[in-house]
Design a protein around this motif. Structure first.
Motif, mmCIF file in Angstrom:
data_model
loop_
_atom_site.group_PDB
_atom_site.id
_atom_site.type_symbol
_atom_site.label_atom_id
_atom_site.label_comp_id
_atom_site.label_asym_id
_atom_site.label_seq_id
_atom_site.Cartn_x
_atom_site.Cartn_y
_atom_site.Cartn_z
ATOM 1 N N ALA A 61 -6.467 77.978 75.700
ATOM 2 C CA ALA A 61 -5.235 78.347 74.745
ATOM 3 C C ALA A 61 -5.352 77.744 73.339
ATOM 4 C CB ALA A 61 -4.061 77.542 75.418
ATOM 5 N N ILE A 62 -6.598 76.987 73.030
ATOM 6 C CA ILE A 62 -6.750 76.695 71.497
ATOM 7 C C ILE A 62 -7.215 77.512 70.621
ATOM 8 C CG2 ILE A 62 -7.851 74.867 70.201
ATOM 9 C CD1 ILE A 62 -7.982 73.059 72.679
ATOM 10 N N GLY A 63 -6.323 77.907 69.750
ATOM 11 C CA GLY A 63 -7.022 78.735 68.767
ATOM 12 C C GLY A 63 -6.807 80.193 69.237
ATOM 13 N N HIS A 66 -11.254 65.778 71.475
ATOM 14 C CA HIS A 66 -10.882 67.233 71.357
ATOM 15 C C HIS A 66 -11.686 68.197 72.163
ATOM 16 C CE1 HIS A 66 -9.704 71.017 69.347
ATOM 17 N NE2 HIS A 66 -8.598 70.414 69.082
ATOM 18 N N LEU A 105 0.605 68.934 70.116
ATOM 19 C CA LEU A 105 -0.664 68.600 69.149
ATOM 20 C C LEU A 105 -1.062 70.104 68.441
ATOM 21 C CD1 LEU A 105 -2.910 67.044 67.871
ATOM 22 C CD2 LEU A 105 -4.117 67.354 69.711
ATOM 23 N N GLY A 125 -2.507 73.044 66.018
ATOM 24 C CA GLY A 125 -3.662 73.302 65.133
ATOM 25 C C GLY A 125 -3.323 74.421 64.029
ATOM 26 N N GLY A 126 -3.523 75.422 64.284
ATOM 27 C CA GLY A 126 -3.501 76.467 63.081
ATOM 28 C C GLY A 126 -1.982 76.306 62.493
ATOM 29 N N GLU A 156 -4.581 69.796 76.301
ATOM 30 C CA GLU A 156 -4.978 71.002 75.759
ATOM 31 C C GLU A 156 -5.822 72.067 76.410
ATOM 32 O OE1 GLU A 156 -4.311 70.346 71.310
ATOM 33 O OE2 GLU A 156 -6.614 69.843 71.587
ATOM 34 N N LYS A 184 -8.073 70.297 61.604
ATOM 35 C CA LYS A 184 -9.606 70.416 61.932
ATOM 36 C C LYS A 184 -10.156 70.647 60.419
ATOM 37 C CE LYS A 184 -7.910 73.629 65.653
ATOM 38 N NZ LYS A 184 -8.476 74.024 66.594
ATOM 39 N N ASN A 206 -3.316 69.024 63.597
ATOM 40 C CA ASN A 206 -4.877 68.792 63.703
ATOM 41 C C ASN A 206 -5.262 69.731 62.655
ATOM 42 O OD1 ASN A 206 -7.390 68.719 63.993
ATOM 43 N ND2 ASN A 206 -7.378 69.693 66.065
ATOM 44 N N GLY A 251 -2.185 73.821 72.254
ATOM 45 C CA GLY A 251 -2.573 75.197 72.602
ATOM 46 C C GLY A 251 -1.934 76.239 72.104
ATOM 47 N N SER A 252 -2.177 76.958 70.883
ATOM 48 C CA SER A 252 -1.391 77.928 70.111
ATOM 49 C C SER A 252 0.301 77.862 70.214
ATOM 50 C CB SER A 252 -1.629 79.384 70.964
ATOM 51 O OG SER A 252 -3.092 79.528 70.732
HETATM 52 C C1 PEP Z 1 -5.915 72.137 68.334
HETATM 53 O O1 PEP Z 1 -6.490 72.138 67.573
HETATM 54 O O2 PEP Z 1 -5.774 71.047 68.927
HETATM 55 C C2 PEP Z 1 -4.891 73.008 68.746
HETATM 56 C C3 PEP Z 1 -4.138 73.089 69.609
HETATM 57 O O3 PEP Z 1 -5.244 74.360 68.128
HETATM 58 P P1 PEP Z 1 -4.180 75.571 68.142
HETATM 59 O O4 PEP Z 1 -2.751 75.006 67.799
HETATM 60 O O5 PEP Z 1 -4.403 76.432 66.851
HETATM 61 O O6 PEP Z 1 -4.366 76.434 69.447
#
Ligand code: PEP
Length: 250
Positions: free
Chosen positions: A171-173, A95, A231, A233-234, A167, A11, A9, A211-212
């Protein structure tokens, strides 16, 4: 045995030149991968670029949101049929950033889910609790509410063509990952809840953790019985890291 799936993702990150290096790096890095499906969900303006660069590769692509309307006077919105024209396979829906920052309700997310399926897209339905909700001991209640709204509207069989992503918002970002046991417990809860309606759908349901997730913790998370991939993100913005995560699924 369910196949693993790893979805990036992006973003609201990206620029044409950077994307090209990233997309080419990911496609090259997973070219020989056979046991895991990979995809990236990019901002709308870069769908054509993803389509041009990923066509014929092992990497599918998709979007991060869409309207539940088919078309009409909805300035700034994007319809499912438009995503299909750019070869999207997936669309992320619900999301926590959409739910939290743009006030998308469970009902709106469920309407989007329905519209995505009707257009032939595979929705990735995000569910998860905030830190306050976890601390209040209502994680399962929250996840059940988010899931039930969709199942009640679309029917349990709709999950055969969808993906669920657990998610936890905390834990996200944040760099704070749910432990493999914490994540597994919620994934098992989701699968059991679906199994009460249809055992076969539950057995085949792909449930991602987000989540991270990093290259360093992916293998342990993905080894849990009910975690079918991630899934991301970063870490999906760095080809080497994302490829390592894609390769972490056994
Ligand atoms: C996300 O954007 O769905 C996500 C899980 O981000 P991150 O991996 O950065 O926590």
């Amino acid at each position: 045995m369910r196949r693993k799936l790893v979805v990036g993702n992006w973003k609201m990150f990206g620029r044409l030149a950077r994307n090209q290096a990233l997309l080419e790096g990911v496609a090259a890095g997973v070219r020989d991968l056979r046991n895991t499906d990979c995809a990236v969900c990019v901002p709308y303006p870069y769908l054509a670029q993803a389509q041009a660069l990923l066509q014929g590769s092992n990497v599918a692509w998709g979007a991060q949101n869409m309207s539940h309307h088919e078309e009409g006077a909805y300035t700034g919105e994007v319809a499912a049929g438009m995503l299909v024209e750019f070869g999207c396979k997936y669309v992320i829906l619900g999301h926590s950033e959409r739910r939290g920052l743009y006030h998308e309700s469970d009902e709106t997310v469920a309407m989007k889910f329905d519209a995505a399926l009707k257009a032939g897209l595979q929705p990735i339905l995000c569910v998860g609790e905030t830190l306050a909700e976890r601390e209040a001991g209502i994680t399962e209640e929250i996840v059940a509410r988010q899931l039930d709204e969709v199942v009640n509207r679309a029917g349990v069989k709709a999950l055969e063509k969808a993906v669920v992503a657990y998610e936890p918002v905390w834990a996200i970002g944040t760099g704070k990952t749910a432990s493999p046991d914490q994540a597994q417990a919620v994934h098992a809860f989701i699968r059991q809840r679906v199994a009460k309606l249809d055992g076969q759908v539950a057995q085949g349901l792909c449930i991602l953790y987000g989540g991270s997730v990093k290259a360093a913790n992916a293998a342990e998370l993905f080894s849990m019985a009910d975690i079918d991939g991630g899934l991301i993100g970063g870490a999906s913005l760095v080809a080497e890291d994302f490829v390592a995560i894609c390769r972490a699924g056994k």
